[in-house]
Design a protein around this motif. Structure first.
Motif, PDB file in Angstrom:
ATOM      1  N   SER A 286      20.444 -60.059 -22.677  1.00  0.00           N
ATOM      2  CA  SER A 286      20.227 -58.885 -21.826  1.00  0.00           C
ATOM      3  C   SER A 286      20.094 -57.624 -22.666  1.00  0.00           C
ATOM      4  CB  SER A 286      21.378 -58.712 -20.835  1.00  0.00           C
ATOM      5  OG  SER A 286      21.441 -59.806 -19.963  1.00  0.00           O
ATOM      6  N   ILE A 287      20.986 -57.476 -23.643  1.00  0.00           N
ATOM      7  CA  ILE A 287      20.916 -56.309 -24.529  1.00  0.00           C
ATOM      8  C   ILE A 287      19.615 -56.335 -25.322  1.00  0.00           C
ATOM      9  CG2 ILE A 287      21.949 -55.209 -26.560  1.00  0.00           C
ATOM     10  CD1 ILE A 287      24.701 -56.156 -25.427  1.00  0.00           C
ATOM     11  N   ARG A 288      19.254 -57.492 -25.827  1.00  0.00           N
ATOM     12  CA  ARG A 288      18.017 -57.626 -26.598  1.00  0.00           C
ATOM     13  C   ARG A 288      16.810 -57.202 -25.762  1.00  0.00           C
ATOM     14  NH1 ARG A 288      16.789 -63.375 -28.920  1.00  0.00           N
ATOM     15  NH2 ARG A 288      18.104 -62.661 -30.627  1.00  0.00           N
ATOM     16  N   GLN A 289      16.714 -57.703 -24.548  1.00  0.00           N
ATOM     17  CA  GLN A 289      15.596 -57.356 -23.686  1.00  0.00           C
ATOM     18  C   GLN A 289      15.571 -55.870 -23.358  1.00  0.00           C
ATOM     19  OE1 GLN A 289      12.971 -59.323 -22.980  1.00  0.00           O
ATOM     20  NE2 GLN A 289      14.040 -60.646 -24.435  1.00  0.00           N
TER      21      GLN A 289
ATOM     22  N   ALA B  83      28.114 -67.137 -21.473  1.00  0.00           N
ATOM     23  CA  ALA B  83      28.178 -65.741 -21.052  1.00  0.00           C
ATOM     24  C   ALA B  83      27.810 -64.826 -22.220  1.00  0.00           C
ATOM     25  CB  ALA B  83      29.565 -65.418 -20.515  1.00  0.00           C
ATOM     26  N   ASP B  84      28.290 -65.156 -23.426  1.00  0.00           N
ATOM     27  CA  ASP B  84      27.936 -64.364 -24.611  1.00  0.00           C
ATOM     28  C   ASP B  84      26.423 -64.364 -24.825  1.00  0.00           C
ATOM     29  OD1 ASP B  84      30.575 -63.745 -25.180  1.00  0.00           O
ATOM     30  OD2 ASP B  84      30.788 -65.304 -26.728  1.00  0.00           O
ATOM     31  N   VAL B  85      25.812 -65.527 -24.697  1.00  0.00           N
ATOM     32  CA  VAL B  85      24.360 -65.638 -24.885  1.00  0.00           C
ATOM     33  C   VAL B  85      23.624 -64.776 -23.858  1.00  0.00           C
ATOM     34  CG1 VAL B  85      22.391 -67.216 -24.720  1.00  0.00           C
ATOM     35  CG2 VAL B  85      24.433 -67.911 -25.971  1.00  0.00           C
ATOM     36  N   PHE B  86      24.068 -64.809 -22.613  1.00  0.00           N
ATOM     37  CA  PHE B  86      23.411 -64.006 -21.583  1.00  0.00           C
ATOM     38  C   PHE B  86      23.551 -62.516 -21.853  1.00  0.00           C
ATOM     39  CE2 PHE B  86      24.094 -67.828 -18.721  1.00  0.00           C
ATOM     40  CZ  PHE B  86      22.785 -68.267 -18.868  1.00  0.00           C
TER      41      PHE B  86
END
Length: 151
Positions: free
Chosen positions: A30-33, A23-26
């Motif tokens: 998402s923030i990065r994108q 979940a942290d990775v997602f």
């Protein structure tokens, strides 16, 4: 996503930790994108996340805000000259690194004051001040209110 869905359907030892990490990775992705597709023209700390030097400085400040931090120490830690770091941080974030540190300390202090679990003296120490008077003066200068009034 399929792996995450499968993990939630068939819980095994370690599943909870794995699900939380995924979940942290997602969230990070998402923030990065979003940041890549919506670059901010405003000078804020979030822009600093896209710069290798500034992002390291932000991480140091956020992690070690209660410690004595100097521009020289930050520059040394990130492998940049003091003048380069000062200019780059200011150009990207819109304020100097030490000013940002002070603002971050007051943000943390305000959170602690609102939580009401610590005395003002404890908060002053936690955010890096050796005296209540120095903390109170800085807090009032940066927030416009005394710590007691903000509580």
């Amino acid at each position: 996503m399929r792996f995450l869905a499968a993990e939630t359907r068939h819980l095994e030892p370690g599943s909870e930790a794995l699900i939380l990490r995924l979940a942290d990775v997602f969230v990070i992705q998402s923030i990065r994108q979003w940041l890549l597709k919506n670059p901010s023209k405003d000078k804020t700390w979030i822009n600093g996340l896209n710069d290798a030097v500034v992002s390291k400085v932000l991480a140091i400040i956020h992690r070690n805000f209660s410690q004595k931090i100097t521009l020289e120490g930050l520059a040394s830690e990130v492998g940049a000259s003091r003048s380069l770091l000062a200019q780059r941080f200011s150009d990207i974030v819109g304020t100097g690194a030490i000013d940002y540190l002070m603002q971050w300390r007051m943000t943390k202090a305000q959170q602690m004051l609102e939580a009401g679990k610590s005395s003002i003296e404890e908060i002053a120490t936690t955010v890096g001040y050796s005296s209540l008077a120095a903390f109170s003066k800085a807090f009032k200068r940066l927030t416009g209110n005394s710590p007691k009034h903000s509580r």
